[in-house]
Design an enzyme around this catalytic site. Structure first.
Site, PDB file in Angstrom:
ATOM      1  N   SER A 107       0.616  -1.178  -0.108  1.00  0.00           N
ATOM      2  CA  SER A 107       0.086   0.117   0.066  1.00  0.00           C
ATOM      3  C   SER A 107       0.831   1.294   0.109  1.00  0.00           C
ATOM      4  CB  SER A 107      -0.884  -0.097   1.271  1.00  0.00           C
ATOM      5  OG  SER A 107      -2.273  -0.685   0.691  1.00  0.00           O
ATOM      6  N   LYS A 117       0.179   3.822  -2.617  1.00  0.00           N
ATOM      7  CA  LYS A 117      -0.680   4.912  -2.614  1.00  0.00           C
ATOM      8  C   LYS A 117       0.089   6.335  -2.548  1.00  0.00           C
ATOM      9  CE  LYS A 117      -4.514   2.370  -0.427  1.00  0.00           C
ATOM     10  NZ  LYS A 117      -4.094   0.845  -0.119  1.00  0.00           N
ATOM     11  N   SER A 126      -6.051   3.957   4.130  1.00  0.00           N
ATOM     12  CA  SER A 126      -5.595   3.223   3.055  1.00  0.00           C
ATOM     13  C   SER A 126      -6.763   2.555   2.330  1.00  0.00           C
ATOM     14  CB  SER A 126      -4.703   1.974   3.747  1.00  0.00           C
ATOM     15  OG  SER A 126      -4.015   1.496   2.790  1.00  0.00           O
TER      16      SER A 126
END
Length: 461
Positions: free
Chosen positions: A115, A118, A299
């Site tokens: 993640s 991102k 997230s």
């Protein structure tokens, strides 16, 4: 596209400092970093988690001396060597004011980022679409007595919402009321309902996604029309997801039309609205700036994919996973950042590869005072033991408690993957930017937390 001389990753000048906030903002004062933290988003917050207030270090003076790379290496080498992560461990730390390298462990080696992808998505959409861009969900006229609900890619569209919450989300309640009012003005009280999910093309799951992601609730299939990110239980981040998010959205809208006094005959049907169809009503998402902060803090995977698709649209690529990847590559080339290969916007893809150096370079670009539109990448970073995905980490009983309140970072977790990238102050108050990446069966977030805390403990000037 060589605007690299203009857009390249600069060695950030003395005045180029972090504008940091997740509900907090580290502000610039007289051209240097002010280490005061001020409230910028509700709810009210404090510089350090309340549980640690008595133990919080005094804020250092703005002229805190630079970190000595050799002394920092002395703090980081031992915990890294003793981490149990034998292979696939990389790290990069840079001075937030100057961009100078402070620590480099295989920082040019590509790794699965999870993640922390991102960060790429945040910088790309803010640069390409801009912080003020929105996604507008509409209801348009169809043929005969049909009206059509048209999705524009807003996965935060919800049934109803607290109008005082931040960010203020678009709701089906508002859309139904506005639609009903327009219909009443035309003397219409009965309609049939169609729904148009054609804004995106291609697969609704990303390259390199595992088959269990949707089943376990990590994401819904990616569609231009969905409510609450396709969650069956909107109050649960990892809720079971709808098998057909567009149909679920249309069913929910039909119910609200009924509540607003409009009779919906039959069942909603998938259709494509005519180009130029008359708009009856619409609702807008929060601006991209607020969506980026929400994505980073929570997230949120569906929100990340929506923002990546917006990059594709802004760059003239098709709104698909492939188009988003191509558009993102172009944006990063403009910004002069290399070492990034992404095939989705959320980091669920095991095909993504990013270097630790690239993550730090992206954060430094986002901190550049000449690029205020990118600062929301930083203001969305969770705060250790306080907000978002770091809320439950860096606790007082952990080996990383020194990082509570001073580590701001984007987490990343997949099977055999743990990553962390963000900002930090050392014990003397010198700001730094870091990335730690572990691709190893032994990889754990708690291990990376100890590395970040070692920087926080270090009086390394």
């Amino acid at each position: 596209m060589s605007t690299e001389s203009r857009y390249g990753v600069r060695q950030v000048r003395a005045r180029a400092v972090l504008t940091l906030a997740t509900l907090n903002v580290f502000v610039l004062v007289a051209g240097v970093v002010a280490l005061d933290i001020i409230e910028s988003r509700p709810p009210a917050t404090v510089p350090f988690p309340a549980a640690f207030t008595e133990d919080a270090p005094d804020m250092a003076a703005p002229e805190a001396a630079p970190i000595d790379p050799d002394r920092l290496a002395d703090k980081l080498d031992d915990p890294m060597s003793g981490s149990g992560v034998d292979d696939g461990l990389s790290a990069y730390v840079a001075d937030a004011r100057t961009g100078a390298t402070l620590y480099d462990r295989d920082a040019g080696e590509e790794a699965v980022p999870a993640s922390t992808t991102k960060i790429v998505t945040a910088v790309s959409v803010l640069h390409s679409a801009g912080p003020d861009a929105t996604m507008r969900t509409t209801v348009v006229n169809g043929h005969d007595d049909r009206i059509i609900l048209v999705g524009a890619g807003d996965p935060t569209l919800t049934g109803s919402a607290d109008p005082d919450a931040y960010p203020r989300l678009a709701t089906l309640d508002d859309l139904a009321e506005r639609t009903a009012e327009t219909l009443r003005e035309s003397g219409v009280d009965t309609v049939s309902l169609g729904y148009d999910d054609s804004r995106y093309v291609g697969s609704d799951t990303g390259p390199g996604w595992k088959s269990n992601y949707v089943h376990e609730g990590s994401t819904a299939p990616v569609h231009a029309l969905m409510v609450d990110g396709g969650r069956v239980h909107p109050d649960r981040p990892y809720s079971e997801r709808e098998d057909d998010p567009p149909r679920a959205a249309a069913d929910a809208f039909a119910d609200r039309l009924d509540d607003a006094g409009v009779d919906v005959s039959g069942q909603p049907e998938p259709v494509e609205a005519d180009d130029g169809a008359d708009t009856l009503a619409s609702v807008e998402s929060p601006p991209v700036s607020a969506l980026v902060e929400k994505m980073m803090l929570e997230s949120d995977n569906n929100l990340a994919e929506a923002l990546a698709h917006q990059v594709a649209i802004s760059e003239g690529e098709e709104p698909s996973f492939e188009g988003a990847a191509e558009a993102t590559r172009g944006v990063l080339e403009e910004l002069g950042v290399s070492g990034v290969h992404v095939e989705d916007g959320s980091g669920l893809s095991v095909n993504n590869r990013i270097t630790a150096r690239a993550l730090v370079e992206l954060l430094l670009v986002a901190a550049d005072p000449d690029r205020p539109e990118l600062h929301y990448t930083l203001s969305g970073l969770p705060t250790a033991h306080f907000t978002g995905t770091l809320n439950e980490r860096y606790g007082s009983e952990s080996d990383s408690s020194a990082g509570a309140g001073v580590v701001r970072g984007k987490t990343g977790t997949l099977s055999g993957v743990s990553t962390l990238a963000g900002t930090i102050y050392d014990a003397n108050g010198r700001p730094a930017v870091f990335a730690f990446m572990a691709n190893d069966p032994a990889a754990m977030g708690s291990t990376l937390d100890t590395f970040a805390s070692a920087i926080a403990e270090c009086g390394c000037s």
